[in-house]
Design a protein around this motif. Structure first.
Motif, mmCIF file in Angstrom:
data_model
loop_
_atom_site.group_PDB
_atom_site.id
_atom_site.type_symbol
_atom_site.label_atom_id
_atom_site.label_comp_id
_atom_site.label_asym_id
_atom_site.label_seq_id
_atom_site.Cartn_x
_atom_site.Cartn_y
_atom_site.Cartn_z
ATOM 1 N N ALA A 192 4.787 9.837 2.506
ATOM 2 C CA ALA A 192 5.537 9.400 1.330
ATOM 3 C C ALA A 192 6.912 10.037 1.256
ATOM 4 N N GLY A 193 7.181 11.041 2.087
ATOM 5 C CA GLY A 193 8.508 11.638 2.117
ATOM 6 C C GLY A 193 8.642 12.923 1.333
ATOM 7 N N LEU A 194 7.548 13.571 0.969
ATOM 8 C CA LEU A 194 7.626 14.818 0.229
ATOM 9 C C LEU A 194 8.011 15.964 1.157
ATOM 10 N N ASP A 195 8.771 16.916 0.616
ATOM 11 C CA ASP A 195 9.109 18.109 1.387
ATOM 12 C C ASP A 195 8.000 19.148 1.200
ATOM 13 N N GLY A 196 8.186 20.346 1.729
ATOM 14 C CA GLY A 196 7.161 21.381 1.663
ATOM 15 C C GLY A 196 6.784 21.758 0.236
ATOM 16 N N ALA A 197 7.778 21.897 -0.629
ATOM 17 C CA ALA A 197 7.504 22.256 -2.020
ATOM 18 C C ALA A 197 6.772 21.129 -2.741
ATOM 19 N N GLY A 198 7.140 19.886 -2.442
ATOM 20 C CA GLY A 198 6.450 18.747 -3.050
ATOM 21 C C GLY A 198 5.010 18.635 -2.608
ATOM 22 N N PHE A 212 -8.268 8.112 -6.718
ATOM 23 C CA PHE A 212 -7.922 8.427 -5.345
ATOM 24 C C PHE A 212 -6.845 9.498 -5.345
ATOM 25 N N TYR A 213 -6.892 10.369 -4.330
ATOM 26 C CA TYR A 213 -5.951 11.481 -4.212
ATOM 27 C C TYR A 213 -5.320 11.453 -2.828
ATOM 28 N N ALA A 214 -4.044 11.773 -2.748
ATOM 29 C CA ALA A 214 -3.327 11.779 -1.474
ATOM 30 C C ALA A 214 -3.686 13.022 -0.668
ATOM 31 N N THR A 215 -3.712 12.882 0.646
ATOM 32 C CA THR A 215 -3.927 14.008 1.554
ATOM 33 C C THR A 215 -2.572 14.574 1.963
ATOM 34 N N ARG A 216 -2.583 15.653 2.738
ATOM 35 C CA ARG A 216 -1.323 16.229 3.226
ATOM 36 C C ARG A 216 -0.566 15.224 4.088
ATOM 37 N N LEU A 217 -1.287 14.497 4.922
ATOM 38 C CA LEU A 217 -0.648 13.472 5.749
ATOM 39 C C LEU A 217 -0.032 12.387 4.870
ATOM 40 N N LEU A 276 -5.677 2.882 2.508
ATOM 41 C CA LEU A 276 -5.008 4.175 2.616
ATOM 42 C C LEU A 276 -5.993 5.273 3.009
ATOM 43 N N ALA A 277 -7.203 5.213 2.451
ATOM 44 C CA ALA A 277 -8.223 6.202 2.801
ATOM 45 C C ALA A 277 -8.653 6.050 4.261
ATOM 46 N N ALA A 278 -8.746 4.817 4.748
ATOM 47 C CA ALA A 278 -9.118 4.587 6.148
ATOM 48 C C ALA A 278 -8.032 5.094 7.095
ATOM 49 N N ALA A 279 -6.784 5.045 6.662
ATOM 50 C CA ALA A 279 -5.667 5.542 7.479
ATOM 51 C C ALA A 279 -5.527 7.056 7.394
ATOM 52 N N GLY A 280 -6.284 7.703 6.504
ATOM 53 C CA GLY A 280 -6.216 9.154 6.364
ATOM 54 C C GLY A 280 -5.134 9.625 5.415
ATOM 55 N N LEU A 281 -4.559 8.720 4.635
ATOM 56 C CA LEU A 281 -3.487 9.089 3.719
ATOM 57 C C LEU A 281 -3.991 9.429 2.323
ATOM 58 N N ALA A 282 -5.226 9.043 2.010
ATOM 59 C CA ALA A 282 -5.793 9.295 0.694
ATOM 60 C C ALA A 282 -7.296 9.527 0.828
ATOM 61 N N ASP A 285 0.837 -1.201 0.000
ATOM 62 C CA ASP A 285 0.000 0.000 0.000
ATOM 63 C C ASP A 285 0.871 1.250 0.000
ATOM 64 N N PHE A 286 1.960 1.202 0.748
ATOM 65 C CA PHE A 286 2.873 2.339 0.805
ATOM 66 C C PHE A 286 3.511 2.587 -0.563
ATOM 67 N N ALA A 287 3.831 1.521 -1.294
ATOM 68 C CA ALA A 287 4.392 1.670 -2.641
ATOM 69 C C ALA A 287 3.369 2.315 -3.577
ATOM 70 N N LYS A 288 2.099 1.985 -3.408
ATOM 71 C CA LYS A 288 1.044 2.594 -4.224
ATOM 72 C C LYS A 288 0.891 4.078 -3.890
ATOM 73 N N LEU A 289 1.049 4.419 -2.613
ATOM 74 C CA LEU A 289 0.993 5.822 -2.207
ATOM 75 C C LEU A 289 2.138 6.603 -2.843
ATOM 76 N N GLN A 290 3.327 6.035 -2.830
ATOM 77 C CA GLN A 290 4.469 6.700 -3.450
ATOM 78 C C GLN A 290 4.257 6.854 -4.956
ATOM 79 N N HIS A 291 3.709 5.822 -5.603
ATOM 80 C CA HIS A 291 3.430 5.904 -7.039
ATOM 81 C C HIS A 291 2.391 6.984 -7.318
ATOM 82 N N MET A 292 1.392 7.077 -6.435
ATOM 83 C CA MET A 292 0.336 8.073 -6.593
ATOM 84 C C MET A 292 0.914 9.483 -6.645
#
Length: 141
Positions: free
Chosen positions: A128-134, A118-123, A100-106, A61-68
């Motif tokens: 996923a490791g994005l910085d502020g600009a990402g 599906f769309y990623a949330t700020r959390l 991922l949606a149940a965990a609040g990540l998407a 699931d984490f790999a799918k979040l990173q791909h997203m």
């Protein structure tokens, strides 16, 4: 107009009243420093909260979040967040996105036939490791 010393004194004491929580740095159970307010509200520091969210989902699931979010090794880290969507069909992909949606990540978006976007949330961006600009890039329309 007469100057009232008692009134001025009352206003002065009201201004000195401090907040209930302070910004004094305290230690989390993991040993990292956090503010007293944050620890009182959440019970743990931001790093512990993020680790708990990461532990709640499966590695696939984490790999799918990173791909997203385009946060994969083939792109430089400065470009992460250039996309923020995942088209999940029925089956394992849809179940992973639901976790991922149940965990609040998407969040679930529009559905076109048997495909749901599906769309990623700020959390999710932080996980996923994005910085502020990402995160800013990912959250744009």
């Amino acid at each position: 107009m007469m100057y009232d010393l008692a009134r001025v004194e009352r206003q002065h004491l009201a201004n000195k009243k401090g907040p209930v929580f302070s910004l004094i740095r305290k230690l989390c159970a993991c040993g990292k420093a956090s503010t007293a307010k944050h620890l009182a509200q959440h019970g743990k520091c931001a790093a512990c909260a993020l680790a708990a969210v990461r532990d709640a989902i499966l590695p696939g699931d984490f790999a799918k979040l990173q791909h997203m979010l385009g946060a994969v090794k083939q792109y430089p880290k400065s470009k992460w967040g250039w996309r923020n969507y995942f088209a999940a069909g029925s089956g394992q992909q849809h179940e992973a996105m639901q976790r991922l949606a149940a965990a609040g990540l998407a969040t679930a978006g529009r559905a076109c036939g048997d495909i749901t976007y599906f769309y990623a949330t700020r959390l999710g961006c932080k996980a996923a490791g994005l910085d502020g600009a990402g995160i800013k890039r990912a959250m744009e329309d």
